[in-house]
Design a protein around this motif. Structure first.
Motif, PDB file in Angstrom:
ATOM      1  N   GLU A   9       8.704 -43.301  35.147  1.00 38.09           N
ATOM      2  CA  GLU A   9       8.094 -42.282  35.432  1.00 38.09           C
ATOM      3  C   GLU A   9       8.231 -42.198  37.049  1.00 38.09           C
ATOM      4  OE1 GLU A   9       3.789 -42.062  34.651  1.00 38.09           O
ATOM      5  OE2 GLU A   9       4.706 -43.103  32.697  1.00 38.09           O
ATOM      6  N   PRO A  10       8.756 -40.506  36.498  1.00 33.40           N
ATOM      7  CA  PRO A  10       9.879 -40.646  37.643  1.00 33.40           C
ATOM      8  C   PRO A  10       9.056 -40.232  39.495  1.00 33.40           C
ATOM      9  CG  PRO A  10      10.791 -39.441  35.970  1.00 33.40           C
ATOM     10  CD  PRO A  10       9.924 -39.749  36.035  1.00 33.40           C
ATOM     11  N   ASP A  11       7.521 -40.507  38.995  1.00 37.60           N
ATOM     12  CA  ASP A  11       6.448 -40.565  40.292  1.00 37.60           C
ATOM     13  C   ASP A  11       5.891 -41.697  40.623  1.00 37.60           C
ATOM     14  OD1 ASP A  11       5.129 -40.402  37.982  1.00 37.60           O
ATOM     15  OD2 ASP A  11       3.540 -38.659  38.569  1.00 37.60           O
ATOM     16  N   GLU A  12       6.241 -43.077  40.004  1.00 43.13           N
ATOM     17  CA  GLU A  12       6.281 -44.070  40.078  1.00 43.13           C
ATOM     18  C   GLU A  12       7.604 -44.956  40.728  1.00 43.13           C
ATOM     19  OE1 GLU A  12       3.864 -47.903  39.281  1.00 43.13           O
ATOM     20  OE2 GLU A  12       3.540 -45.461  38.798  1.00 43.13           O
ATOM     21  N   SER A  14      11.788 -43.485  40.946  1.00 44.00           N
ATOM     22  CA  SER A  14      12.643 -42.609  40.007  1.00 44.00           C
ATOM     23  C   SER A  14      14.139 -43.698  40.394  1.00 44.00           C
ATOM     24  CB  SER A  14      12.619 -41.288  40.837  1.00 44.00           C
ATOM     25  OG  SER A  14      12.854 -40.717  41.967  1.00 44.00           O
ATOM     26  N   HIS A  51      14.100 -42.470  33.386  1.00 42.55           N
ATOM     27  CA  HIS A  51      13.333 -41.330  33.280  1.00 42.55           C
ATOM     28  C   HIS A  51      12.952 -40.894  32.850  1.00 42.55           C
ATOM     29  CE1 HIS A  51      15.631 -39.805  37.857  1.00 42.55           C
ATOM     30  NE2 HIS A  51      14.772 -41.912  37.636  1.00 42.55           N
ATOM     31  N   CYS A  54       8.488 -37.026  31.753  1.00 42.50           N
ATOM     32  CA  CYS A  54       8.257 -35.844  32.859  1.00 42.50           C
ATOM     33  C   CYS A  54       9.198 -34.953  32.294  1.00 42.50           C
ATOM     34  CB  CYS A  54       9.777 -36.412  34.312  1.00 42.50           C
ATOM     35  SG  CYS A  54      10.833 -36.848  33.490  1.00 42.50           S
TER      36      CYS A  54
END
Length: 150
Positions: A9-12, A14, A51, A54
């Protein structure tokens, strides 16, 4: 050399974050089949950085395995959302690998585009119901995806 696809996940983490860091630990895998794939990775293997979860899911670039599998420390950390109360220092069932950035694609190769490619019909990512976060990629699939990124 083997090829892989790994989801984050990009918020974890990227592809841009990995590019900034240069290298990072890939941890938090909590599926036994995906964990076994991590354990089969060798230093120098490359993977597509996908990714997930998202607005624009897809392959965002390429990274490389920098260090092979070792016990995932997040399983032992009560502050981590990957904490596993059944894991111990002596018996940690989870693995992590260290990765390094290779290339960020100019645009994300979306899942819809990937599903349209006949060369990728057997890729686990495009199979209905497949939710693995780590999966092998054949050399032919690797070449087909690299061609899409050009």
């Amino acid at each position: 050399m083997a090829y892989w696809l790994m989801k984050s996940e990009p918020d974890e983490l990227s592809i841009e974050g990995l590019a900034r860091l240069g290298e990072a630990r890939w941890d938090g895998v909590r599926n036994y089949q995906a964990r076994n794939f991590l354990r089969n990775m060798s230093v120098g293997d490359e993977f597509f950085f996908y990714h997930s979860s998202c607005p624009q899911p897809g392959i965002a670039g390429i990274a490389r395995i920098k260090a092979g599998a070792y016990p995932d420390p997040t399983a032992l950390d009560p502050q981590s959302h990957y904490f596993d109360a059944k894991a111990s220092a002596e018996k940690n069932p989870w693995s992590a690998v260290d990765v390094e950035h290779v290339r960020t694609f100019g645009q994300v190769l979306g899942l819809g585009l990937l599903k349209q490619q006949t060369a990728l019909e057997a890729l686990a990512l495009v199979q209905k119901g497949s939710r693995l976060s780590v999966m092998p990629v054949t050399p032919e699939q690797w070449q087909a995806i690299c061609a899409l990124a050009r």
